[in-house]
Write a protein that holds these residues in place. Structure first.
Motif, mmCIF file in Angstrom:
data_model
loop_
_atom_site.group_PDB
_atom_site.id
_atom_site.type_symbol
_atom_site.label_atom_id
_atom_site.label_comp_id
_atom_site.label_asym_id
_atom_site.label_seq_id
_atom_site.Cartn_x
_atom_site.Cartn_y
_atom_site.Cartn_z
ATOM 1 N N LEU A 204 0.827 -1.209 0.000
ATOM 2 C CA LEU A 204 0.000 0.000 0.000
ATOM 3 C C LEU A 204 0.864 1.262 0.000
ATOM 4 C CD1 LEU A 204 -2.832 -1.077 2.471
ATOM 5 C CD2 LEU A 204 -3.070 -0.633 0.014
ATOM 6 N N THR A 205 1.995 1.197 0.669
ATOM 7 C CA THR A 205 2.905 2.343 0.691
ATOM 8 C C THR A 205 3.492 2.592 -0.692
ATOM 9 O OG1 THR A 205 3.464 1.914 3.012
ATOM 10 C CG2 THR A 205 4.995 3.277 1.746
ATOM 11 N N ALA A 206 3.865 1.522 -1.382
ATOM 12 C CA ALA A 206 4.482 1.639 -2.703
ATOM 13 C C ALA A 206 3.469 1.901 -3.811
ATOM 14 C CB ALA A 206 5.268 0.374 -3.020
ATOM 15 N N ASN A 207 2.183 1.666 -3.529
ATOM 16 C CA ASN A 207 1.131 1.807 -4.553
ATOM 17 C C ASN A 207 0.003 2.675 -4.004
ATOM 18 O OD1 ASN A 207 1.891 -0.374 -6.801
ATOM 19 N ND2 ASN A 207 2.340 -1.242 -4.794
ATOM 20 N N PRO A 208 0.173 3.989 -4.023
ATOM 21 C CA PRO A 208 -0.758 4.898 -3.335
ATOM 22 C C PRO A 208 -2.131 5.038 -3.978
ATOM 23 C CG PRO A 208 0.934 6.134 -4.511
ATOM 24 C CD PRO A 208 1.339 4.696 -4.575
ATOM 25 N N SER A 209 -2.384 4.351 -5.086
ATOM 26 C CA SER A 209 -3.711 4.413 -5.705
ATOM 27 C C SER A 209 -4.456 3.085 -5.608
ATOM 28 C CB SER A 209 -3.580 4.818 -7.181
ATOM 29 O OG SER A 209 -3.041 6.110 -7.303
ATOM 30 N N GLU A 210 -3.945 2.164 -4.799
ATOM 31 C CA GLU A 210 -4.553 0.836 -4.687
ATOM 32 C C GLU A 210 -5.297 0.673 -3.360
ATOM 33 O OE1 GLU A 210 -4.808 -1.120 -7.097
ATOM 34 O OE2 GLU A 210 -3.308 -0.329 -8.482
ATOM 35 N N ILE A 211 -6.325 -0.162 -3.408
ATOM 36 C CA ILE A 211 -7.137 -0.486 -2.226
ATOM 37 C C ILE A 211 -7.095 -1.991 -2.025
ATOM 38 C CG2 ILE A 211 -9.479 -0.489 -1.268
ATOM 39 C CD1 ILE A 211 -10.002 2.048 -2.924
ATOM 40 N N VAL A 212 -6.914 -2.424 -0.789
ATOM 41 C CA VAL A 212 -6.864 -3.846 -0.448
ATOM 42 C C VAL A 212 -7.941 -4.130 0.597
ATOM 43 C CG1 VAL A 212 -5.484 -5.680 0.625
ATOM 44 C CG2 VAL A 212 -4.422 -4.081 -0.991
ATOM 45 N N THR A 213 -8.626 -5.247 0.426
ATOM 46 C CA THR A 213 -9.648 -5.694 1.372
ATOM 47 C C THR A 213 -9.171 -6.962 2.067
ATOM 48 O OG1 THR A 213 -11.429 -4.777 -0.004
ATOM 49 C CG2 THR A 213 -12.051 -6.432 1.643
ATOM 50 N N LEU A 214 -9.303 -7.002 3.393
ATOM 51 C CA LEU A 214 -8.987 -8.192 4.176
ATOM 52 C C LEU A 214 -10.281 -8.771 4.719
ATOM 53 C CD1 LEU A 214 -5.855 -7.051 6.240
ATOM 54 C CD2 LEU A 214 -5.973 -8.008 3.924
ATOM 55 N N ILE A 215 -10.466 -10.060 4.497
ATOM 56 C CA ILE A 215 -11.660 -10.776 4.977
ATOM 57 C C ILE A 215 -11.177 -11.815 5.977
ATOM 58 C CG2 ILE A 215 -13.646 -12.178 4.293
ATOM 59 C CD1 ILE A 215 -13.294 -10.880 1.447
ATOM 60 N N LEU A 216 -11.415 -11.553 7.253
ATOM 61 C CA LEU A 216 -10.834 -12.352 8.319
ATOM 62 C C LEU A 216 -11.827 -13.363 8.874
ATOM 63 C CD1 LEU A 216 -9.030 -9.539 10.361
ATOM 64 C CD2 LEU A 216 -8.178 -10.813 8.374
ATOM 65 N N GLU A 217 -11.464 -14.639 8.795
ATOM 66 C CA GLU A 217 -12.149 -15.651 9.592
ATOM 67 C C GLU A 217 -11.435 -15.620 10.940
ATOM 68 O OE1 GLU A 217 -13.089 -20.427 9.505
ATOM 69 O OE2 GLU A 217 -13.013 -19.311 7.606
ATOM 70 N N ASP A 218 -12.086 -15.030 11.913
ATOM 71 C CA ASP A 218 -11.402 -14.475 13.077
ATOM 72 C C ASP A 218 -11.705 -15.270 14.348
ATOM 73 O OD1 ASP A 218 -10.250 -12.869 14.981
ATOM 74 O OD2 ASP A 218 -11.549 -11.142 14.627
ATOM 75 N N TYR A 219 -10.656 -15.905 14.892
ATOM 76 C CA TYR A 219 -10.787 -16.666 16.136
ATOM 77 C C TYR A 219 -9.878 -16.098 17.227
ATOM 78 C CZ TYR A 219 -13.050 -19.935 12.963
ATOM 79 O OH TYR A 219 -13.886 -20.506 12.027
ATOM 80 N N VAL A 220 -9.456 -14.857 17.066
ATOM 81 C CA VAL A 220 -8.617 -14.213 18.078
ATOM 82 C C VAL A 220 -9.497 -13.801 19.256
ATOM 83 C CG1 VAL A 220 -7.091 -12.271 18.575
ATOM 84 C CG2 VAL A 220 -6.973 -13.412 16.349
ATOM 85 N N LYS A 221 -9.185 -14.313 20.429
ATOM 86 C CA LYS A 221 -9.970 -14.029 21.639
ATOM 87 C C LYS A 221 -9.288 -13.001 22.537
ATOM 88 C CE LYS A 221 -12.735 -17.379 20.334
ATOM 89 N NZ LYS A 221 -14.017 -17.064 19.658
ATOM 90 N N SER A 222 -7.980 -12.835 22.403
ATOM 91 C CA SER A 222 -7.265 -11.911 23.279
ATOM 92 C C SER A 222 -7.766 -10.487 23.052
ATOM 93 C CB SER A 222 -5.760 -11.977 23.005
ATOM 94 O OG SER A 222 -5.491 -11.750 21.630
ATOM 95 N N PRO A 223 -8.060 -9.751 24.144
ATOM 96 C CA PRO A 223 -8.600 -8.388 24.008
ATOM 97 C C PRO A 223 -7.669 -7.493 23.184
ATOM 98 C CG PRO A 223 -8.756 -9.154 26.279
ATOM 99 C CD PRO A 223 -7.923 -10.165 25.550
ATOM 100 N N ASN A 224 -8.237 -6.869 22.152
ATOM 101 C CA ASN A 224 -7.486 -5.977 21.264
ATOM 102 C C ASN A 224 -6.277 -6.647 20.605
ATOM 103 O OD1 ASN A 224 -9.057 -3.500 21.654
ATOM 104 N ND2 ASN A 224 -8.263 -3.563 23.748
ATOM 105 N N GLY A 225 -6.307 -7.977 20.521
ATOM 106 C CA GLY A 225 -5.198 -8.705 19.910
ATOM 107 C C GLY A 225 -4.989 -8.323 18.459
ATOM 108 N N LEU A 226 -6.076 -8.249 17.707
ATOM 109 C CA LEU A 226 -5.955 -7.886 16.299
ATOM 110 C C LEU A 226 -5.555 -6.419 16.139
ATOM 111 C CD1 LEU A 226 -8.834 -9.598 14.294
ATOM 112 C CD2 LEU A 226 -6.390 -9.784 13.884
ATOM 113 N N THR A 227 -6.171 -5.552 16.925
ATOM 114 C CA THR A 227 -5.836 -4.132 16.852
ATOM 115 C C THR A 227 -4.349 -3.904 17.076
ATOM 116 O OG1 THR A 227 -8.047 -3.437 17.539
ATOM 117 C CG2 THR A 227 -6.258 -1.874 17.884
ATOM 118 N N LYS A 228 -3.778 -4.643 18.015
ATOM 119 C CA LYS A 228 -2.355 -4.517 18.319
ATOM 120 C C LYS A 228 -1.503 -4.841 17.093
ATOM 121 C CE LYS A 228 1.107 -6.280 21.619
ATOM 122 N NZ LYS A 228 1.976 -7.067 20.724
ATOM 123 N N VAL A 229 -1.856 -5.915 16.385
ATOM 124 C CA VAL A 229 -1.075 -6.311 15.218
ATOM 125 C C VAL A 229 -1.256 -5.307 14.080
ATOM 126 C CG1 VAL A 229 -0.607 -8.164 13.575
ATOM 127 C CG2 VAL A 229 -1.291 -8.725 15.894
#
Length: 346
Positions: free
Chosen positions: A156-181
């Motif tokens: 994304l840094t090297a390509n400032p006109s591109e958009i990426v979508t992430l679709i997470l099958e999410d089993y993270v239980k730790s509070p704010n675990g994903l936000t931290k990463v």
């Protein structure tokens, strides 16, 4: 002095001429559908792949940039994007089930714009992993999520006109675990705020405005609570999706995934079509990614109340008998943007 200038000009001409020959020769001359033995033999935009028991042939290996062919002035939900299923499950780990051949960076550079990732707590960190009973194990883990997120950040840094979508099958239980990463990887810089996502089936913002605001990373989670606790959009509030695995590749059938609202629910502006087997077999995938895929997106168009898909998710995305997944996305963008069978006709 005149003689010096003449010979200098000739020398410069020869350098550029030889450079042009060298650049041209970096691509082969073999055309789409012709027999080949290596990628280097195929013309630009093509790769050499084997389909079933057939000989290897040159097939498409890059997506069309729909923003260049048309423009980026339409709402985000008026475009289609190639999506890789289990994008992180890359060949090279013994005894692991792979669904892709390319690295995340290679996928993005080839035009993939949506990544399906399975996230889990493991060893005090967030990992990308297959699972049993919603848990990650040593023999099913692939890599730490931050490594993949850093690849996406670099793209994304090297390509400032591109958009990426992430679709997470999410089993993270730790509070704010994903936000931290997301924060540690730098991806928060590109975050599309959940409060800006349209409701009740309204159009998304214009792509050009998303780019101008640097809102170029869209993230969906399967964990409903995280929309409130971490500001990560709950996928099923915004997307309808068909069944995945073997039940999702039956000819002339397109039913909704159990977690999804009915495909005809137009209060969700985005449509995702899955087209991959439960057990990935690379040598067989090329047939699924060819005419079968084109037939499925037409079937799902009807099933979704005459709506073309925005995302089409596949395994081994470069495997086909010709145009493959790239042709399917060209068709979707053509239909979405101008009502034509191919985006090049817009």
């Amino acid at each position: 002095m005149a003689r010096f200038r003449f010979f200098f000009a000739v020398k410069i001409f020869l350098i550029f001429h030889l450079a042009a020959i060298s650049f041209a020769s970096s691509y082969g001359s073999i055309q789409l559908g012709d027999q080949c033995s290596s990628d280097e033999e195929c013309n630009v935009g093509l790769g050499c792949f084997k389909c079933g028991i057939d000989v290897a042939r040159c097939v498409r290996s890059n997506v069309t940039d729909q923003f260049s062919v048309v423009n980026n002035s339409m709402p985000f939900n008026k475009y289609a994007f190639l999506t890789t299923h289990n994008s992180y499950a890359i060949e090279g780990k013994p005894l692991h089930v792979a669904t892709q051949e390319d690295t995340i960076t290679q996928q993005l550079n080839s035009g993939v714009r949506a990544l399906m990732l399975d996230t889990y707590d493991y060893e005090g960190d967030v990992w990308l992993c297959h699972s049993f009973n919603e848990k990650c194990f040593e023999f099913t883990k692939f890599n730490r999520a931050i490594y993949t997120f850093e690849e996406i950040f670099a793209f994304l840094t090297a390509n400032p006109s591109e958009i990426v979508t992430l679709i997470l099958e999410d089993y993270v239980k730790s509070p704010n675990g994903l936000t931290k990463v997301f924060t540690e990887s730098g991806l928060k810089k590109f975050w599309f705020p959940v409060q800006n996502m349209p409701k009740a089936g309204q159009d998304w913002p214009l792509v050009k405005d998303m780019i101008a605001n640097n809102h170029r990373l869209i993230v969906f989670t399967s964990a409903k609570s995280k929309q409130e606790t971490e500001g990560i959009a709950y996928q099923w509030n915004y997307v309808v999706e068909n069944q995945y695995g073997d039940n999702g590749v039956k000819p002339w059938e397109c039913s909704n995934r159990a977690e999804s609202a009915p495909l005809t629910d137009k209060t969700k502006a985005l449509v995702l079509v899955n087209h991959f087997r439960t057990v990935p077999v690379k040598i067989l995938t090329c047939e699924e990614n060819s005419k079968h895929l084109l037939d499925m997106i037409k079937t799902c168009y009807v099933a979704a109340g005459d709506r073309w898909a925005n995302f089409v998710a596949v395994n081994f995305y470069k495997r086909s008998d010709g145009g493959g997944t790239f042709q399917a996305v060209d068709k979707l963008n053509g239909e979405l943007l101008c009502g034509r069978d191919d985006v090049h006709a817009c």
